[in-house]
Design an enzyme around this catalytic site. Sequence first.
Site, PDB file in Angstrom:
ATOM      1  N   GLY A  85       3.024   2.669  -0.272  1.00 34.55           N
ATOM      2  CA  GLY A  85       2.002   2.115  -1.151  1.00 34.55           C
ATOM      3  C   GLY A  85       1.735   0.669  -0.806  1.00 34.55           C
TER       4      GLY A  85
ATOM      5  N   GLU B 116      14.094   0.759   5.793  1.00 35.49           N
ATOM      6  CA  GLU B 116      12.690   0.647   6.202  1.00 35.49           C
ATOM      7  C   GLU B 116      12.433  -0.689   6.894  1.00 35.49           C
ATOM      8  OE1 GLU B 116      10.174   1.259   2.804  1.00 35.49           O
ATOM      9  OE2 GLU B 116       8.339   0.663   3.847  1.00 35.49           O
TER      10      GLU B 116
ATOM     11  N   LYS C 266      13.680   2.240  -4.489  1.00 30.72           N
ATOM     12  CA  LYS C 266      13.646   1.487  -3.220  1.00 30.72           C
ATOM     13  C   LYS C 266      13.829   0.018  -3.550  1.00 30.72           C
ATOM     14  CE  LYS C 266       9.755   0.025  -0.352  1.00 30.72           C
ATOM     15  NZ  LYS C 266       8.581   0.485   0.427  1.00 30.72           N
ATOM     16  N   LEU C 267      14.812  -0.605  -2.911  1.00 34.42           N
ATOM     17  CA  LEU C 267      15.047  -2.031  -3.120  1.00 34.42           C
ATOM     18  C   LEU C 267      14.491  -2.815  -1.956  1.00 34.42           C
ATOM     19  CD1 LEU C 267      18.814  -2.140  -4.231  1.00 34.42           C
ATOM     20  CD2 LEU C 267      16.773  -1.908  -5.679  1.00 34.42           C
ATOM     21  N   LYS C 268      13.727  -3.842  -2.268  1.00 36.34           N
ATOM     22  CA  LYS C 268      13.328  -4.792  -1.245  1.00 36.34           C
ATOM     23  C   LYS C 268      14.557  -5.640  -0.927  1.00 36.34           C
ATOM     24  CE  LYS C 268       8.869  -4.061  -0.789  1.00 36.34           C
ATOM     25  NZ  LYS C 268       8.294  -3.736   0.539  1.00 36.34           N
TER      26      LYS C 268
ATOM     27  N   ASP D 299      14.056  -1.674   1.888  1.00 39.57           N
ATOM     28  CA  ASP D 299      12.908  -2.081   2.717  1.00 39.57           C
ATOM     29  C   ASP D 299      13.019  -3.568   3.022  1.00 39.57           C
ATOM     30  OD1 ASP D 299      10.495  -2.462   3.983  1.00 39.57           O
ATOM     31  OD2 ASP D 299       9.232  -1.921   2.263  1.00 39.57           O
TER      32      ASP D 299
ATOM     33  N   ASP E 132       7.587   1.194   8.977  1.00 43.56           N
ATOM     34  CA  ASP E 132       6.387   0.988   8.158  1.00 43.56           C
ATOM     35  C   ASP E 132       5.415   0.161   9.007  1.00 43.56           C
ATOM     36  OD1 ASP E 132       4.450   0.015   6.390  1.00 43.56           O
ATOM     37  OD2 ASP E 132       5.840  -0.677   4.856  1.00 43.56           O
TER      38      ASP E 132
ATOM     39  N   LYS F   1       1.190   5.002   5.469  1.00 39.22           N
ATOM     40  CA  LYS F   1       0.289   4.278   4.565  1.00 39.22           C
ATOM     41  C   LYS F   1      -1.111   4.378   5.139  1.00 39.22           C
ATOM     42  CE  LYS F   1       3.323   0.614   2.910  1.00 39.22           C
ATOM     43  NZ  LYS F   1       3.670  -0.809   3.065  1.00 39.22           N
TER      44      LYS F   1
ATOM     45  N   ASN G 200      10.957  -5.273   5.317  1.00 39.09           N
ATOM     46  CA  ASN G 200       9.704  -5.914   5.740  1.00 39.09           C
ATOM     47  C   ASN G 200       9.938  -6.923   6.876  1.00 39.09           C
ATOM     48  OD1 ASN G 200       8.892  -5.458   2.453  1.00 39.09           O
ATOM     49  ND2 ASN G 200       7.393  -4.840   3.976  1.00 39.09           N
TER      50      ASN G 200
ATOM     51  N   SER H 228       9.222   1.051  -6.019  1.00 38.29           N
ATOM     52  CA  SER H 228       9.623  -0.048  -5.141  1.00 38.29           C
ATOM     53  C   SER H 228       9.966  -1.252  -6.010  1.00 38.29           C
ATOM     54  CB  SER H 228       8.469  -0.371  -4.186  1.00 38.29           C
ATOM     55  OG  SER H 228       8.783  -1.476  -3.373  1.00 38.29           O
TER      56      SER H 228
HETATM   57  O1  OSB Z   1       6.424  -2.676   2.606  1.00 37.59           O
HETATM   58  O2  OSB Z   1       6.153  -0.957   1.451  1.00 37.59           O
HETATM   59  C1  OSB Z   1       5.917  -2.138   1.639  1.00 37.59           C
HETATM   60  C2  OSB Z   1       3.892  -3.572  -1.252  1.00 37.59           C
HETATM   61  C3  OSB Z   1       3.031  -4.411  -0.558  1.00 37.59           C
HETATM   62  C4  OSB Z   1       3.151  -4.530   0.795  1.00 37.59           C
HETATM   63  C5  OSB Z   1       4.122  -3.806   1.481  1.00 37.59           C
HETATM   64  C6  OSB Z   1       4.968  -2.948   0.799  1.00 37.59           C
HETATM   65  C7  OSB Z   1       4.864  -2.849  -0.584  1.00 37.59           C
HETATM   66  C8  OSB Z   1       5.756  -2.042  -1.418  1.00 37.59           C
HETATM   67  C9  OSB Z   1       5.209  -1.548  -2.732  1.00 37.59           C
HETATM   68  O3  OSB Z   1       6.901  -1.812  -1.143  1.00 37.59           O
HETATM   69  C10 OSB Z   1       4.710  -0.190  -2.621  1.00 37.59           C
HETATM   70  C11 OSB Z   1       3.978   0.268  -3.863  1.00 37.59           C
HETATM   71  O4  OSB Z   1       4.621   0.717  -4.783  1.00 37.59           O
HETATM   72  O5  OSB Z   1       2.731   0.220  -3.873  1.00 37.59           O
HETATM   73 MG    MG Z   2       7.516  -1.205   3.621  1.00 39.67          MG
END
Ligand code: OSB
Ligand code: MG
Length: 393
Positions: free
Chosen positions: A313, A236, A183-185, A211, A261, A285, A213, A157
Amino acid sequence: MNNSTTSLPPVRVSRVELRRIAMPLVTPFRTSFGVEADRDILIVHIEAELDGEVVHGWGECVALGEPTYSAEYVDGSQHVMVQHLLPRLAARALAGIDAADVSDVLAPVHGHPMAKGAIEAAVLDAQLRAAGMSFADLLGTATDSDGRPRRIPSGVSVGIHDSVEDLLKTVQGYVDDGYVRIKLKIEPDSDIEHVAAVRDLIGPDVPLQVDANTAYRRTDGRHLARLDDYDLLLIEQPLPEEDIIGHARLADEVDTPICLDESLVSAAGTADAIELGACEIANIKPGRVGGYLEAIRIHDLCLTLDVPVWCGGMVETGIGRAANAALGALPGFTLPGDISASARFYAQDIVTDPITIVDGHVTVPTAPGMGFDIDSDVLESVTTSTLVVELDR
Ligand code: OSB
Ligand code: MG
């Protein structure tokens, strides 16, 4: 394993140690909800007993420092454990408890899945250690069909970067490390251009996903449909967690599969989201859904419904990372998870055998318990506070 028991002997738990640790990240991790530079993590350590032998159990609470990913945050998780969860658990724990009992006993407390999941994980870890068995053995994921140690593909990520140039450097580094999926935020203004540049860098064959969020709104459908040009595995959690119908509409508007998620907090809710057409792929998760046992139920449900899943994660230490790797080897996990090497986030882990990647894969850990052993010296050196709760008073 069925719903009501793990089939492991119950353990008696008399003492719970809540340990807070400070874990600096190798680089700050930016998402649409904020920047994390250090993880302040709550570790649940239980002292348990079976047939006169003392066993220890460890669970990691994945709550972040602030309530910005979900409503939970680490101070709140510790508070709810001390004031509301551990008092409810005490009588059962002292008499002998199975991890599968934990969620039922704690059900009167609404919410707080990360706090509950950490307690359940510590009990399961202790039971497995007492039985000399690994979580992977319990799940049947320790070996492949030829009896060789099981390996699972590892994805990474990547946080939001201010400049596309920096982003490309970071992504190239992870590709060089061997990660098999990127995976790109993303967030509005750091999305199409970033995805286009990364797709151009890695070529058509490296799996790529994004992702958000919850950073977008229902009216962003046409904008998000522009991502269809880049052959992404999934988008995501584009919309706020409660907006299930919004995700269903987006799934009609956008060709790229919609993955949830934050929205998925239970097996029942996941079934509803799937039925409504809001969840074409599920990120599982364990912390977000109240523990590994509910995570297994969601996996089983999705396998039955033919919905692909992958293991998410929460920037876990070796405690959560080892258990995620065992979970992520179940057959429904057909997409690479966010189970990267410990070194992707931490220079120094608190376990003796941190997760590494070799040829883009993580080997499923098979140490008794959830798959790790604590490095007590390191743990001590990163501990910022310790609170002991004796269950017999
Ligand atoms: O949205 O998946 C998520 C980290 C913290 C909170 C939310 C997310 C994440 C990650 C990192 O994307 C995932 C990892 O590699 O642990
Ligand atoms: Mg996520």
